[in-house]
Design a protein around this motif. Structure first.
Motif, PDB file in Angstrom:
ATOM      1  N   SER A 242       0.832  -1.215   0.000  1.00 18.02           N
ATOM      2  CA  SER A 242       0.000   0.000   0.000  1.00 18.02           C
ATOM      3  C   SER A 242       0.862   1.259   0.000  1.00 18.02           C
ATOM      4  N   SER A 243       0.556   2.172  -0.938  1.00 16.23           N
ATOM      5  CA  SER A 243       1.307   3.433  -1.070  1.00 16.23           C
ATOM      6  C   SER A 243       0.669   4.556  -0.276  1.00 16.23           C
TER       7      SER A 243
ATOM      8  N   LYS B  39     -17.159  -9.179   5.414  1.00 12.91           N
ATOM      9  CA  LYS B  39     -16.445  -8.252   6.308  1.00 12.91           C
ATOM     10  C   LYS B  39     -17.378  -7.161   6.858  1.00 12.91           C
TER      11      LYS B  39
ATOM     12  N   ASN C 264     -12.169  -3.762  -3.627  1.00 12.16           N
ATOM     13  CA  ASN C 264     -11.347  -3.637  -4.851  1.00 12.16           C
ATOM     14  C   ASN C 264     -10.577  -4.924  -5.119  1.00 12.16           C
TER      15      ASN C 264
ATOM     16  N   GLN D  42      -0.970   1.136  -5.229  1.00 18.94           N
ATOM     17  CA  GLN D  42       0.072   1.992  -5.839  1.00 18.94           C
ATOM     18  C   GLN D  42      -0.340   2.839  -7.029  1.00 18.94           C
TER      19      GLN D  42
ATOM     20  N   LYS E  76      -8.487   7.807  -7.959  1.00 12.64           N
ATOM     21  CA  LYS E  76      -8.776   7.531  -6.546  1.00 12.64           C
ATOM     22  C   LYS E  76      -9.490   8.708  -5.861  1.00 12.64           C
TER      23      LYS E  76
HETATM   24  O1  PMT Z   1      -2.602   2.577  -0.657  1.00 13.45           O
HETATM   25  P1  PMT Z   1      -2.780   2.304  -2.123  1.00 13.45           P
HETATM   26  O2  PMT Z   1      -1.487   1.916  -2.812  1.00 13.45           O
HETATM   27  O3  PMT Z   1      -3.504   3.427  -2.818  1.00 13.45           O
HETATM   28  O4  PMT Z   1      -3.700   1.019  -2.253  1.00 13.45           O
HETATM   29  C1  PMT Z   1      -5.043   1.076  -1.870  1.00 13.45           C
HETATM   30  C2  PMT Z   1      -5.504  -0.212  -1.140  1.00 13.45           C
HETATM   31  C3  PMT Z   1      -5.462  -1.389  -2.108  1.00 13.45           C
HETATM   32  C4  PMT Z   1      -4.591  -0.488   0.056  1.00 13.45           C
HETATM   33  C5  PMT Z   1      -6.962   0.086  -0.635  1.00 13.45           C
HETATM   34  O5  PMT Z   1      -7.792   0.339  -1.731  1.00 13.45           O
HETATM   35  C6  PMT Z   1      -7.512  -1.080   0.175  1.00 13.45           C
HETATM   36  O6  PMT Z   1      -8.050  -2.032  -0.342  1.00 13.45           O
HETATM   37  N1  PMT Z   1      -7.372  -1.009   1.533  1.00 13.45           N
HETATM   38  C7  PMT Z   1      -7.742  -2.072   2.471  1.00 13.45           C
HETATM   39  C8  PMT Z   1      -6.684  -3.132   2.516  1.00 13.45           C
HETATM   40  C9  PMT Z   1      -7.018  -4.237   3.511  1.00 13.45           C
HETATM   41  O7  PMT Z   1      -6.369  -4.321   4.526  1.00 13.45           O
HETATM   42  O8  PMT Z   1      -8.070  -4.952   3.195  1.00 13.45           O
HETATM   43  P2  PMT Z   1      -8.640  -6.212   4.086  1.00 13.45           P
HETATM   44  O9  PMT Z   1      -9.686  -6.777   3.191  1.00 13.45           O
HETATM   45  O10 PMT Z   1      -7.510  -7.052   4.532  1.00 13.45           O
HETATM   46  O11 PMT Z   1      -9.289  -5.532   5.345  1.00 13.45           O
HETATM   47  C10 PMT Z   1     -10.652  -5.109   5.369  1.00 13.45           C
HETATM   48  C11 PMT Z   1     -10.805  -3.832   6.174  1.00 13.45           C
HETATM   49  O12 PMT Z   1     -10.424  -4.092   7.557  1.00 13.45           O
HETATM   50  C12 PMT Z   1      -9.922  -2.711   5.709  1.00 13.45           C
HETATM   51  O13 PMT Z   1     -10.625  -1.497   5.787  1.00 13.45           O
HETATM   52  C13 PMT Z   1      -8.743  -2.737   6.686  1.00 13.45           C
HETATM   53  O14 PMT Z   1      -8.194  -1.441   6.863  1.00 13.45           O
HETATM   54  C14 PMT Z   1      -9.402  -3.239   7.967  1.00 13.45           C
HETATM   55  N2  PMT Z   1      -8.513  -4.016   8.849  1.00 13.45           N
HETATM   56  C15 PMT Z   1      -7.898  -5.158   8.388  1.00 13.45           C
HETATM   57  C16 PMT Z   1      -7.107  -5.903   9.236  1.00 13.45           C
HETATM   58  C17 PMT Z   1      -6.950  -5.476  10.564  1.00 13.45           C
HETATM   59  N3  PMT Z   1      -6.180  -6.147  11.420  1.00 13.45           N
HETATM   60  N4  PMT Z   1      -7.561  -4.362  10.996  1.00 13.45           N
HETATM   61  C18 PMT Z   1      -8.338  -3.638  10.157  1.00 13.45           C
HETATM   62  O15 PMT Z   1      -8.892  -2.605  10.554  1.00 13.45           O
END
Ligand code: PMT
Length: 415
Positions: A222-223, A348, A360, A370, A393
């Protein structure tokens, strides 16, 4: 369209007119770049120059660049009559950059004797002033008193920054960069007429970094771009924004409070610190589900040749977004998926107590990590998924904020 992508370039200032006042300072060259940035963001820029500004930057430079008018001389028979009044009236914001000590004094005391100060008197739009001068001049009680007067009247003060000064050496007094000047205008318009005035939105960005030892961490790709884009979109609509990020503070962050963190636990703490009174949490950060059980105090050395490989013990991190439960806080998650996008994302929503989620598919080359664009599906616990096309974005951020504003639990504006 942005270069190399199918997604339209974001236009946060589309339909806006900005009056740019330029005063006499060597840093006036930066106002040329600021004008370009404002127009790239969709605004039409009118420019007013003081006589000394016109010595630093020829008016022709602005005439060749902006779609609006350029006012340089109150007595020019070829200029439209009362040009400064028209410029002031039609402005959605006025930016005075650079603002010299003399101009600050005139603005503070209602003196209108050149195209810049007269346009400022003729506008009721928000005024942003960006001081630029030598550091001793900037520190003068008279200059500070004038700035205080302007601030007390609701004028937005942008900068100055610390840096190299034309007068020699380094100090406080340098004009802030064009990207910050344009950001200050966006913020000022948002704070004045934006839909999110009076709201506080927390946004997280970047991948958490869970230390293995002082030089290594468990991380991800993640950027922070997605989170920063949401933060900018919320700032542009007038929200107070706290951006909690693992990345360097972004450029163009005027109006955004930035908190830097590394780990999931630090992120959780910062969210709690900001959560009181906040209206929404948008969790774009990629949070590590596991962290090393212990971070070694000194750099781990390569194992002896006889010992093959190395085992890193991991323990579970808290689910940060699920753990935050504050009254009136609507939670929006992101789901980064490589397969079964909708099914996985939907699971989720309930598990983490979300108002909705932006799913996404991070296997696509123009979406996810990124890149500047993303292709998301917005879904809540009950409704039909809303599939957005490939967007910048920033525009994904706008779509998320639209959905937040129409959520039944979103506080309705009193005005
Ligand atoms: O930063 P970029 O390069 O622009 O990329 C963007 C992205 C791909 C990072 C962004 O669009 C994205 O998808 N972010 C969420 C990434 C993620 O952790 O997804 P997840 O499906 O694993 O988690 C689901 C949600 O729970 C997310 O909102 C995450 O922040 C949250 N989470 C996950 C794990 C954890 N231990 N605690 C959390 O709060």
């Amino acid at each position: 369209m942005s270069a190399g992508s199918e997604a339209p370039t974001p236009q946060p200032l589309r339909g806006r007119r900005v009056a740019l006042g330029v005063t006499g300072s060597i840093s006036a060259y930066k106002s040329v770049e600021a004008a370009r940035r404002l127009e790239d963001a969709g605004a039409v820029v009118d420019v007013a120059l003081t006589p000394s500004a016109a010595r630093f930057v020829p008016p022709l430079t602005f005439r060749s660049l902006v779609k609006g008018e350029v006012a340089t001389d109150l007595w020019d028979p070829a200029a439209p009559a009362e040009q400064h009044v028209a410029m002031g009236r039609r402005a959605d914001a006025m930016l005075v950059a650079p603002a010299s000590a003399t101009t600050l004094a005139k603005l503070a005391h209602g003196i209108g004797d050149n195209p810049v100060t007269l346009t400022a008197l003729a506008t009721s739009a928000p005024l942003v002033v960006a001081p630029a001068m030598d550091s001793i001049m900037y520190g003068q009680p008279s200059v500070q008193a004038n700035l205080e007067l302007l601030k007390a009247r609701g004028v937005f003060i942008a900068g100055p920054a610390i840096g190299r000064l034309a007068s020699g050496g380094r100090g406080l007094g340098r004009l802030i960069e064009p990207i910050e000047l344009a950001a200050a205008v966006r913020s000022a318009i948002g704070r004045t007429v934006g839909d999110l005035r009076g709201r506080h939105i927390i946004v997280t960005a970047g991948g958490t970094r869970e230390p293995i030892d002082p030089v290594r961490f468990v991380g991800n790709h993640s950027s922070g771009k997605m989170g920063v884009a949401v933060a900018e979109a919320a700032r542009d609509q007038g929200a107070a924004v706290t951006l909690i990020t693992t990345q360097a503070p972004p450029e163009g962050r005027y109006g955004i409070v930035v908190r830097s963190v590394n780990t999931a636990i630090e992120m959780q703490t910062e969210i709690w610190n900001a959560a009181r009174g906040a209206n929404a949490l948008v969790m774009a950060a990629a949070v590590a589900d596991y962290r090393p059980a212990e971070a070694a105090e000194s750099k781990l050395k390569k194992q002896d040749a006889e010992e093959e490989g190395m085992t890193l013990e991991l323990v579970e991190n808290p689910d940060v977004i699920a753990s935050i439960d504050a009254p009136h806080l609507l939670k929006v998650g992101f789901a980064a998926e490589t397969d079964d996008l909708i099914e996985n994302a939907k699971a989720k929503i309930k598990r983490k107590g979300l108002a909705f989620i932006a799913a996404n598919d991070v296997t696509q080359s123009d979406a996810g990590f990124q890149v500047d664009t993303n292709r998301v599906v917005l879904l809540d616990a009950t409704g039909e998924p809303e599939r957005l096309p490939l967007l910048h974005k920033y525009d994904v951020g706008v779509a998320i904020l639209e959905r937040l504003k129409s959520h039944p639990d979103w506080p309705v504006r009193a005005d």
